[in-house]
Structure formats: C-alpha cells, structure tokens
Scaffold this motif. Structure first.
Motif, PDB file in Angstrom:
ATOM      1  N   GLY A   1       4.267   3.687  -1.955  1.00 39.39           N
ATOM      2  CA  GLY A   1       4.295   5.139  -1.782  1.00 39.39           C
ATOM      3  C   GLY A   1       5.218   5.846  -2.757  1.00 39.39           C
TER       4      GLY A   1
ATOM      5  N   ASP B   1       8.315   3.158   0.668  1.00 42.82           N
ATOM      6  CA  ASP B   1       7.794   1.866   0.230  1.00 42.82           C
ATOM      7  C   ASP B   1       7.393   1.945  -1.242  1.00 42.82           C
TER       8      ASP B   1
ATOM      9  N   LEU C   1       4.742   8.643   7.607  1.00 48.76           N
ATOM     10  CA  LEU C   1       4.526   9.033   6.214  1.00 48.76           C
ATOM     11  C   LEU C   1       5.803   8.856   5.391  1.00 48.76           C
TER      12      LEU C   1
ATOM     13  N   VAL D   1      -1.339   4.273   6.144  1.00 45.31           N
ATOM     14  CA  VAL D   1      -0.024   3.697   6.407  1.00 45.31           C
ATOM     15  C   VAL D   1      -0.114   2.748   7.594  1.00 45.31           C
TER      16      VAL D   1
ATOM     17  N   ASP E   1      -3.926   9.238   2.760  1.00 47.56           N
ATOM     18  CA  ASP E   1      -2.816   8.311   3.019  1.00 47.56           C
ATOM     19  C   ASP E   1      -3.261   7.301   4.064  1.00 47.56           C
TER      20      ASP E   1
ATOM     21  N   TYR F   1       6.158   5.259   4.539  1.00 44.35           N
ATOM     22  CA  TYR F   1       5.231   4.934   3.446  1.00 44.35           C
ATOM     23  C   TYR F   1       5.775   5.430   2.109  1.00 44.35           C
ATOM     24  N   ALA F   2       6.300   6.658   2.081  1.00 44.64           N
ATOM     25  CA  ALA F   2       6.847   7.213   0.843  1.00 44.64           C
ATOM     26  C   ALA F   2       8.010   6.368   0.327  1.00 44.64           C
TER      27      ALA F   2
END
Length: 169
Positions: free
Chosen positions: A35, A32, A26, A98, A96, A29-30
C-alpha cells in the motif's frame, strides 16, 4: 489465526463502527509495502467515511471475524462505479482489497469479491476492473483464480497499462 466465523457485508459509511473499521483496515493497508508503506493522513482518517457516503458511485464491503469478544474487522474492499462507453453500461472498479495480516490465506478476499460481484450485478455492471502491483504475486494469483485477466482489446496491440498523473502533492 484460529478458525472463526467470517461475516461479509456491505459497509454503512454513516455507522460509527463500520466507519472506524474502514479507516483502520485501510490505514493498515497503506502502511504495508503493497500500500505504499505510509500511514494515511489524519484528514483522510477523519473524513473518508463521510466523503464516501456522499458518493453514490462508491460502495465498500467488510469482512468481520466473529470472536468471543465480538466482531473484529479483518478485510475490506472499496469500489467505485464507472462507465464503459464500449458497452454503454456501468462497470465497477475494485479500488482497494485489504486482508489484515493475521487473516491472510483464509479465502477472505475471495468471499469479499463474491459480494462485490453480486452488488456489481445488481447495479447492472458489465464488468469488474482492478489494478494490482506486479510484485504482489499472491494478489495476482487470487484475481486470476477469481476470473480476472489482463486487459487487451486486440492482442496485437498488447495489454493495457495502468498509469497515473498526480495532481496534488
């Protein structure tokens, strides 16, 4: 990335390896652009697995690539059960999705969404919902291929729009 055996399974939030994999994926992803481009706060990294474990409406699935050195987490989907008043049944929101950068394009998200759908059906859910950024064309293509469609009740009224109002900074 070389071909690997992929195992997709439900997350056990109380299991340290699952918890670490969840926050690792996560956070990636955040960071990126899709995100938001910012790392997760330390308190989120530390508290998220326990907070999810306390919520009976939450569930997650992780994809693990089996490699020579052991299993590596390569994908994550977080979900939350909601409720459809029109159907008087639960629904599942896919919150979410991912897939680690080196593992994209291998249908890992498709496999994770298949397990999410199985779990949603076990919960008696009438539908899956999700939101996607309009610029994330590869994700949109995946979702359309998997049977998701823009939401509208009456075409004359248009498609639903996802809005937010932040309550915390």
């Amino acid at each position: 990335m070389a071909a690997a055996t992929i195992d997709v399974r439900r997350v056990d939030y109380g299991e340290p390896g699952d918890a670490q994999a969840l926050v690792q994926l996560l956070d990636g992803y955040a960071r990126d652009a899709a995100g938001g481009g910012q790392p997760l706060a330390a308190q989120v990294l530390q508290g998220l697995p326990a907070a999810l474990q306390q919520r009976s409406q939450a569930f997650s699935v992780i994809a693990w690539a089996q490699q020579e050195g052991g299993a590596v987490p390569v994908g994550l989907v977080n979900c939350f059960e909601g409720f459809s008043t029109f159907a008087c049944l639960p629904l599942v929101n896919v919150h979410d999705v991912v897939v680690a950068p080196g593992w994209r394009g291998q249908r890992i998200a498709q496999r994770m969404l298949a397990l999410v759908e199985t779990i949603a059906r076990e919960r008696g859910a009438c539908k899956l919902t999700l939101e996607v950024l309009s610029g994330n064309t590869s994700a949109m293509a995946l979702y359309l291929r998997e049977g998701f469609a823009p939401y509208a009740l009456d075409p004359a009224m248009g498609q639903a729009q996802f809005l937010q109002k932040k309550l915390l900074p």
